[in-house]
Scaffold this motif. Structure first.
Motif, PDB file in Angstrom:
ATOM      1  N   ARG A   1     -11.373 -72.251 -13.408  1.00 21.99           N
ATOM      2  CA  ARG A   1     -11.387 -72.780 -14.736  1.00 21.99           C
ATOM      3  C   ARG A   1     -12.446 -72.196 -15.607  1.00 21.99           C
ATOM      4  O   ARG A   1     -12.512 -71.857 -16.776  1.00 21.99           O
ATOM      5  CB  ARG A   1     -10.974 -74.210 -14.905  1.00 21.99           C
ATOM      6  N   THR A   2     -13.556 -72.706 -14.705  1.00 20.94           N
ATOM      7  CA  THR A   2     -14.917 -72.130 -15.352  1.00 20.94           C
ATOM      8  C   THR A   2     -15.054 -70.727 -15.584  1.00 20.94           C
ATOM      9  O   THR A   2     -15.392 -70.152 -17.015  1.00 20.94           O
ATOM     10  CB  THR A   2     -16.122 -72.777 -14.560  1.00 20.94           C
TER      11      THR A   2
ATOM     12  N   LYS B   1     -12.862 -69.329 -18.633  1.00 23.50           N
ATOM     13  CA  LYS B   1     -13.613 -69.828 -19.957  1.00 23.50           C
ATOM     14  C   LYS B   1     -14.477 -68.387 -20.089  1.00 23.50           C
ATOM     15  O   LYS B   1     -14.902 -67.899 -21.455  1.00 23.50           O
ATOM     16  CB  LYS B   1     -14.375 -71.041 -19.782  1.00 23.50           C
ATOM     17  N   TYR B   2     -15.312 -67.866 -19.236  1.00 27.70           N
ATOM     18  CA  TYR B   2     -16.233 -66.707 -19.317  1.00 27.70           C
ATOM     19  C   TYR B   2     -15.292 -65.464 -19.773  1.00 27.70           C
ATOM     20  O   TYR B   2     -15.586 -64.762 -20.537  1.00 27.70           O
ATOM     21  CB  TYR B   2     -16.927 -66.538 -18.144  1.00 27.70           C
TER      22      TYR B   2
ATOM     23  N   ASP C   1     -12.459 -65.331 -21.420  1.00 26.22           N
ATOM     24  CA  ASP C   1     -11.852 -65.718 -22.755  1.00 26.22           C
ATOM     25  C   ASP C   1     -12.997 -65.343 -23.580  1.00 26.22           C
ATOM     26  O   ASP C   1     -12.567 -65.065 -24.962  1.00 26.22           O
ATOM     27  CB  ASP C   1     -11.266 -67.167 -22.790  1.00 26.22           C
ATOM     28  N   GLN C   2     -14.216 -65.351 -23.349  1.00 22.18           N
ATOM     29  CA  GLN C   2     -15.055 -64.848 -24.364  1.00 22.18           C
ATOM     30  C   GLN C   2     -15.399 -63.449 -24.407  1.00 22.18           C
ATOM     31  O   GLN C   2     -16.000 -62.894 -25.328  1.00 22.18           O
ATOM     32  CB  GLN C   2     -16.489 -65.691 -23.980  1.00 22.18           C
TER      33      GLN C   2
END
Length: 298
Positions: free
Chosen positions: A127-128, A131-132, A134-135
């Motif tokens: 999940r972490t 997020k990377y 998704d940026q």
């Protein structure tokens, strides 16, 4: 046009199968591996037809150089935060630097988007990293295959061959669990890598089977009635896992610590894939539960 797919983690069990499936579909397959990688596994990949590149995986520029002509990068690496987050960031950064349009991260698990954070350490690492991703500007697709079907062979509480028992938590005797074989996962991943229109999340399962259905399949195959029983409530199971984790701080450095095994089981009985993409591609013959169980039950 023939596509070039680059695979990281190709010497692993899943990564090797993904390379094989890509080659069978006519892709050019490259693999980036560490200098410390098993030479026998590298030789097996090369005999398949994979172009293996031995590089420093801490060097983003070296990764980018190998990604230069890739249409998609697949990450099939496995590990804890130093791999799932730190190493994958380098692989992703290299792919972006080279202008690769698509990326498949090493998720290959239950759809953690359906779970609250904190319930599963290894899912939280994914999940972490997500997020990377998704940026970034890259087009990413996560493949959620539930649990690898192999665990049914290994005397887990769900199916214990030695004790001839089938276990479940809560009132979930009819709760369908998501299982996918490694071969089916690899075939689906290969199709996704070659599909420029693949969406951000894809759920699959070779078969969905409840403890009651496992009981029926085992009886049909072996003629034996295994002991089907509730192991605990889900609430008690969750509390047990928390205490187990607190009592074993060294488990934080182990990929499959005992508390993590419990977290996987808990996730299986609290999350379900309800938006399956198993019909997205023609040509994949998904393994049925009874056919899979027959591979190791007599």
């Amino acid at each position: 046009m023939k596509k070039t797919i680059l695979v990281a983690g190709a010497t692993g069990n899943l990564g090797h199968r993904i390379c094989r499936e890509l080659l069978q579909r006519g892709a050019t397959v490259k693999a980036i591996v560490r200098e410390s990688s098993d030479t026998d596994k590298i030789e097996i990949l090369e005999k398949l037809g994979v172009e293996v590149r031995i590089i420093d995986l801490n060097d983003v520029n070296a990764i980018a150089a190998e990604c230069a002509d890739a249409d998609c990068v697949i990450s099939a690496v496995a590990g804890l935060g130093d791999v799932i987050i730190d190493l994958q960031k380098k692989i992703l950064d290299g792919a972006i630097k080279a202008g690769v349009p698509r990326f498949i991260p090493s998720d290959f698990c239950t759809d953690y988007n359906l779970l609250p954070e904190g319930e599963n350490r290894n899912f939280d690492l994914r999940r972490t990293f997500k997020k990377y991703i998704d940026q970034s500007s890259i087009q990413a697709t996560s493949i959620f295959n539930g649990c690898f079907a192999d665990i049914l062979k290994y005397n887990t509480p769900i199916l214990n061959l030695k004790e001839k028992s089938i276990g479940y938590w809560g009132d979930k005797a009819d709760w369908k669990l998501d299982f996918t074989t490694m071969d089916d996962t690899a075939a689906f991943t290969a199709e996704v890598a070659l599909d420029d229109s693949a969406p951000i999340n894809l759920q699959v399962a070779s078969f969905q089977i409840s403890p009651n259905m496992i009981f029926d399949d085992v009886k049909e195959i072996t003629g034996q009635e295994f002991n089907l029983r509730q192991l605990a409530t889900l609430e008690n199971f969750a509390e047990y896992i928390r205490k187990q984790r607190a009592a074993d701080p060294t488990g934080e450095t182990e990929l499959y610590a005992k508390f993590q095994q419990g977290q996987y089981m808990y996730s299986m009985f609290t999350t379900q894939h309800n938006d399956l993409a198993t019909d997205r591609y023609n040509g994949i013959l998904w393994t049925s539960s009874i056919d899979y169980l027959k591979t190791f039950l007599k």
